[in-house]
Design an enzyme around this catalytic site. Structure first.
Site, PDB file in Angstrom:
ATOM      1  N   SER A 329     -10.184 -87.257 -21.158  1.00 25.42           N
ATOM      2  CA  SER A 329     -10.808 -87.351 -19.840  1.00 25.42           C
ATOM      3  C   SER A 329     -11.428 -86.007 -19.434  1.00 25.42           C
ATOM      4  O   SER A 329     -12.217 -85.450 -20.184  1.00 25.42           O
ATOM      5  CB  SER A 329      -9.771 -87.854 -18.825  1.00 25.42           C
ATOM      6  OG  SER A 329     -10.391 -88.338 -17.666  1.00 25.42           O
ATOM      7  N   ASP A 443     -10.933 -94.704 -20.249  1.00 20.32           N
ATOM      8  CA  ASP A 443     -10.337 -93.373 -20.128  1.00 20.32           C
ATOM      9  C   ASP A 443      -9.146 -93.199 -21.081  1.00 20.32           C
ATOM     10  O   ASP A 443      -8.243 -94.027 -21.142  1.00 20.32           O
ATOM     11  CB  ASP A 443      -9.873 -93.174 -18.686  1.00 20.32           C
ATOM     12  CG  ASP A 443      -9.542 -91.728 -18.376  1.00 20.32           C
ATOM     13  OD1 ASP A 443      -8.596 -91.189 -18.982  1.00 20.32           O
ATOM     14  OD2 ASP A 443     -10.218 -91.132 -17.521  1.00 20.32           O
TER      15      ASP A 443
END
Length: 570
Positions: A329, A443
């Site tokens: 991320s 993610d």
């Protein structure tokens, strides 16, 4: 000196036989068989009946298990191999392969059982070794630093010049012996072993023919040297038969040429590569291959991830040289800047421009798939990183997304950098997933927010894990099972009387919850764990940019007062 007496002298040096008297050693030596095992050859296979135990005199072996050929152990001179099946009474639990030309002594099972019956000290040593091997097999054994490297290439003149540059880089850490065909073509395996025992790092240099093949067999790792701008060609057939790490070294005249790494890797079939442009690149390769390279793994955590910038600044000021990076991320985004060799100012400027001066999450759309369209985030990533491939980054790098189709982490180590980053930051419900080859990528923090476990198989030096996710969960000061009217919610927000987390914060936090256990295990795998105290910073508070950097910087400065990467080598 006859062979039996030679075996007696060899056995006397080994811990397993140290307490045996002369008569027992002579009797044992008479029943031994000495074997030469070429590098790449199989000693025995998983599932076979245990018909012998072996003592390694020189060389090295690796034990692999299952269809995935997972490494479960390394066997060095002076150690036994094959004793686990003997003690358990079962078949071989793993396949054992020579990773260089080796010499072993073979005990028939009956002879070895007699030894253990008559000599309790040998049984005690063997049992202790077996328990150590069992512990290792149940974990992920860390790769050992290389003691012998092979530098191979088609052009011996240019190869010699580069070899001397490599020797200069390696010699910063230990004595290096450059081994050429002219020097040691007549040597036996134990001659090379004597140099290793003298704490020398061996660098074999070969171009083509039988000597190059021997160089490859004798080494722990093979480096295939090629000029990036030359016509690509495939590897020699014998390299594909070896049970060892083969890496591509691409030499560049000036800057890295886009696309050349991908072309060479496609032609050679190699998964690992390094770019070499100048002396510092040779030093990085030297650190990585000798276990002295430092890997940095950065977690996700929304706006708290800006603390990574402070951590990096403190590490650099302390002289910690970062040689390999990975992240999830926001950590993936910042790690990419490190892999591009951006300095502190360039890192600061790029991420302030992309996250503070503009909001990457405000291109709202009809919420069929997500709250925002993702076009703005993709545009910002493409602006900062261009259309370069991950393979073209000067430093080894990977980032992680979560594959919802397969319910597993997805490692991005090739392909377009901006697209891999777009997948790694795709907060479920907030940013749309990246759809790739029929699969759904979101993610990376959904499954693995601190991918130290994914770095370990790629790196055998110190690993620094930086976790900025924080332990503080979302909180509220209201007690309700459904929301009040819109007007009441507006009033509560304006007056501050009721604190309710927003939908984006809820989705972001929910996406990180499932990886909590994985992250906890990964923290324990870090040689140095940095956890800046950033829980007070809300996950989407981009305005906390400066404060997060300062927290990361000060916290890391304090930790580094009592830590050195050299303490984790060995």
């Amino acid at each position: 000196m006859d062979h039996d007496q030679t075996h007696v002298d060899e056995l006397r040096k080994l811990p397993l036989f140290r307490d045996l008297d002369e008569q027992a050693l002579v009797s044992l030596a008479a029943r031994l068989v000495s074997l030469a095992i070429p590098g790449g050859s199989l000693l025995f296979s998983e599932g076979e009946a245990a018909d012998a135990v072996y003592v390694v005199l020189s060389g090295a072996f690796v034990a692999r298990k299952g269809a995935q050929r997972r490494v479960v152990g390394y066997i060095s001179p002076g150690e036994t191999v094959g004793e686990m099946a003997l003690l358990s009474g079962k078949s071989r639990s793993a396949s054992v392969v020579a990773v260089r030309d080796s010499e072993v002594l073979r005990f028939a099972t009956a002879d070895f059982e007699q030894l253990l019956t008559m000599h309790a000290s040998a049984m005690a040593v063997l049992t202790r070794l077996a328990f150590q091997r069992l512990d290792l097999a149940m974990s992920q054994p860390r790769r050992r630093p290389s003691k012998a490297l092979a530098l191979l290439g088609p052009n011996i003149a240019g190869l010699e010049q580069e070899a001397h540059r490599f020797v200069e880089a390696l010699a910063r850490f230990q004595r290096v012996e450059l081994l050429t065909e002219a020097r040691c073509s007549q040597w036996r395996a134990r001659d090379f072993q004597q140099l290793e025992n003298a704490e020398a790092l061996l660098l074999y240099l070969g171009a083509e023919g039988a000597w190059a093949q021997r160089c490859a067999r004798q080494s722990d790792q093979v480096l295939f040297l090629a000029r990036a701008d030359a016509a690509e060609h495939s590897l020699p057939d014998y390299l594909g038969e070896l049970e060892k790490d083969v890496r591509l070294l691409l030499l560049h005249e000036g800057p890295i040429r886009p696309g050349r790494a991908r072309a060479w890797k496609h032609m050679t079939g190699l998964s690992m590569h390094h770019h070499v442009r100048h002396a510092e690149d040779w030093r990085r390769v030297a650190r990585l291959l000798t276990g002295r390279g430092v890997a940095l793994v950065l977690s996700g955590g929304g706006a708290r991830g800006f603390a990574h910038l402070g951590v990096i600044q403190a590490l650099r000021e302390a002289g910690v040289e970062i040689d390999q990076v990975a992240g999830t991320s926001i950590g993936a985004v910042i790690a990419a800047g490190i892999a591009l060799e951006w300095n502190d100012l360039e890192l600061y400027t790029a991420y302030k421009r992309s996250f503070v001066d503009t909001n990457p999450l405000n291109d709202y759309t009809l919420p069929f798939v997500s709250l925002v369209a993702g076009r703005k985030a993709a545009r910002l990533l493409r602006h900062e990183y261009g259309d370069r491939d991950i393979e073209d980054l000067p430093m080894p790098y990977f980032c992680v997304s979560s594959n919802l189709t397969r319910a597993e982490s997805h490692v991005h180590s090739e392909g377009l950098l901006w697209r891999a980053l777009r997948a790694s930051i795709a907060i479920p419900g907030v940013l749309p997933p990246v759809f790739e080859n029929g699969e759904v990528l979101v993610d990376g923090g959904v499954i693995d927010n601190l991918p130290v476990n994914l770095m370990r198989p790629r790196h055998f030096g110190p690993v620094i894990g930086v976790d900025v996710a924080g332990e503080q969960a979302l909180s509220t000061n209201v007690d309700e099972a459904f929301l009040p009217t819109a007007w009441r919610m507006v009033w509560d927000h304006v007056t501050g009387r009721a604190r309710r987390p927003g939908i984006v914060s809820i989705l972001l936090r929910a996406g990180m919850v499932n990886s909590a256990t994985t992250s906890s295990n990964n923290r324990m795998q870090s040689d140095l764990l940095v956890q800046p105290p950033v829980a007070e910073i809300e996950l989407l508070n981009w305005g906390a940019f400066e404060r997060a950097i300062e927290i990361g910087y000060r916290h890391t400065q304090k930790i580094l007062e009592n830590w050195s990467p050299n303490s984790n080598i060995g």
